[in-house]
Design an enzyme around this catalytic site. Structure first.
Site, short mmCIF file in Angstrom:
data_model
loop_
_atom_site.label_atom_id
_atom_site.label_comp_id
_atom_site.label_asym_id
_atom_site.label_seq_id
_atom_site.Cartn_x
_atom_site.Cartn_y
_atom_site.Cartn_z
CG HIS A 1 -1.88 0.94 1.20
ND1 HIS A 1 -3.09 0.83 1.51
CD2 HIS A 1 -2.29 2.24 1.26
CE1 HIS A 1 -4.34 1.86 1.87
NE2 HIS A 1 -3.13 2.81 0.81
CG HIS B 1 -1.11 7.11 -0.94
ND1 HIS B 1 -2.22 7.00 -1.71
CD2 HIS B 1 -1.41 6.20 0.02
CE1 HIS B 1 -2.68 6.31 -0.95
NE2 HIS B 1 -3.21 6.12 -0.25
CE LYS C 1 -7.85 1.88 -0.76
NZ LYS C 1 -6.73 2.99 -0.46
CG HIS D 1 -10.12 3.99 3.25
ND1 HIS D 1 -8.48 5.11 3.10
CD2 HIS D 1 -10.90 4.82 3.61
CE1 HIS D 1 -8.62 6.20 4.44
NE2 HIS D 1 -9.92 5.81 4.89
CG HIS E 1 -5.42 1.77 5.81
ND1 HIS E 1 -6.39 2.49 6.10
CD2 HIS E 1 -4.77 3.10 4.16
CE1 HIS E 1 -7.56 3.07 5.16
NE2 HIS E 1 -5.95 3.19 4.16
CG ASP F 1 -1.64 4.92 3.88
OD1 ASP F 1 -2.16 4.77 2.90
OD2 ASP F 1 -2.72 5.37 4.60
C1 NCD Z 1 -3.56 9.02 2.18
C2 NCD Z 1 -3.00 10.12 0.74
O1 NCD Z 1 -2.66 10.79 1.42
O2 NCD Z 1 -3.71 10.14 -0.19
N1 NCD Z 1 -3.77 9.70 3.69
C3 NCD Z 1 -3.32 8.66 4.38
O3 NCD Z 1 -3.59 9.53 5.16
N2 NCD Z 1 -3.29 7.83 4.78
C4 NCD Z 1 -4.92 8.19 1.16
C5 NCD Z 1 -5.44 7.25 2.51
O4 NCD Z 1 -4.68 6.63 2.01
O5 NCD Z 1 -6.55 7.46 3.17
ZN ZN Z 2 -3.45 4.84 1.82
#
Ligand code: NCD
Ligand code: ZN
Length: 345
Positions: free
Chosen positions: A14, A16, A100, A137, A175, A248
């Site tokens: 996971h 970003h 997702k 999520h 998460h 995450d």
């Molecule tokens: C994530 C993001 O910034 O893209 N933020 C987070 O707090 N984890 C989005 C997500 O996974 O909820």
């Molecule tokens: Zn995330």
């Protein structure tokens, strides 16, 4: 005392990675630690079709440091109007390995998310048929539900009925942050698994709110009470094959977090393995770290295990106060702390 641990190369289930200049700034951190990563599709605009996902994959590969053999595993962003045929086609072609589900407005980049499960039921039925994992999520967005209760309420109202109705659908509850989530995953069949982040193993909500408001400890789902952190540590280190590593990591520029309405997301990519291994060490479970980091994820997704190994050794590593990600200043998780394990280069 164990001074060194060597495990099969791990993956991050996971992440970003963002896009553009920031992508170039953050992807080296993930590529240094992991062989593969599940890349979240919550860009602006989100990755809602095969062509968009393929183009994003190419941008990620182009942003990798010279000589990196990192493989991005792509995901599709579900909306109320996602087409089941497009999903099946993209999965069959290998454009993406999962889809997702963001409840609309649950978190960063979820404005185009799903407003009601009924709207994506044909897509989820198709995913069940073709064996494609659904990544969730898990938070409700109802204004009358307290933010600390949103995960537990999601289980009750949405996830439990969904898992009951589509009992063969592969689901990753992403998460997880509560003892209710760990209990749900444990009691569900083998088609239900969960990722756990380093921050939810290390901090409870006090870290965010005691002695002043700490925006760099804020992510979604938000950290909960201590009893939940302890339940997550127990789950992650239990040896259960249902839990796997998913950081995450969610980079936001320092100034966008240190603001009157700061963004949700913790940037933990630079020292993710060091952070996780500390937890397994503290729990006397170093022998279970490899399964969590390198075996359970690929087995759940039906992907081959990585070749090669990585080694972590006991010894101090200083986490900087700020990281420069190709021109963007970002405060990493554990900023200013000294961790007890380091990744051997
Ligand atoms: C994530 C993001 O910034 O893209 N933020 C987070 O707090 N984890 C989005 C997500 O996974 O909820
Ligand atoms: Zn995330």
């Amino acid at each position: 005392m164990t001074t060194q641990i060597t495990i099969r190369r791990p993956d991050d289930w996971h992440v970003h990675l963002r896009d553009g200049a920031l992508l170039k700034g953050v992807v080296p951190f993930t590529a240094r630690q992991f062989a593969r990563a599940i890349v979240m599709p919550n860009l602006s605009p989100p990755m809602t079709d095969i062509a968009g996902v393929n183009a994003y994959r190419e941008r990620i590969i182009a942003a990798l440091p010279e000589g990196s053999d990192f493989t991005p595993l792509m995901t599709l962003y579900l909306t109320d109007s996602t087409d089941a045929d497009e999903v099946e086609r993209g999965f069959a072609q290998g454009a993406f390995v999962a889809a997702k589900l963001y409840p609309a407005h649950a978190t960063t980049g979820s404005a185009h998310g799903v407003t009601a499960i009924a709207n994506v039921m044909p897509v989820l039925e198709r995913m069940q048929t073709i064996g494609m994992p659904l990544l969730i999520h898990g938070e409700v967005t109802d204004a009358d539900v307290d933010i600390f209760d949103r995960e537990a309420v999601f289980i009750e109202r949405t996830l439990a009925p969904l898992v009951h109705q589509l009992s063969d659908l592969k689901v990753v509850f992403e998460h997880i942050t509560t003892e209710e989530a760990a209990a749900f995953v444990e009691s569900a069949g083998p088609q239900v698994a969960a990722t756990i982040t380093p921050q939810h193993l290390h901090i409870n909500r006090n870290a965010m709110l005691v002695g002043g408001i700490r925006p760099h400890a804020y992510c979604l789902p938000v950290a909960k009470r201590e009893k939940h952190r302890l339940a997550l540590r127990k789950a992650a280190t239990s040896g259960s094959t249902k839990y796997f590593l998913g950081t995450d990591t969610a980079p936001h520029a320092q100034h966008l977090k240190e603001a009157s309405c700061g963004c949700a997301g913790i940037f933990n990519a630079p020292f993710a393995l060091e952070s996780y291994v500390q937890v397994f060490d503290d729990e006397g479970a170093l022998d279970r770290f490899e399964a969590f980091a390198s075996l359970n994820g690929p087995r759940f997704y039906g992907l081959p295990l990585n070749e090669g190994t990585v080694t972590l050794e006991r010894g101090p590593v200083n986490v900087p106060a700020v990281v420069d990600a190709n021109g963007t200043a970002i405060v990493p998780f554990h900023a200013g702390e000294t961790l007890g394990w380091r990744l051997v280069a």
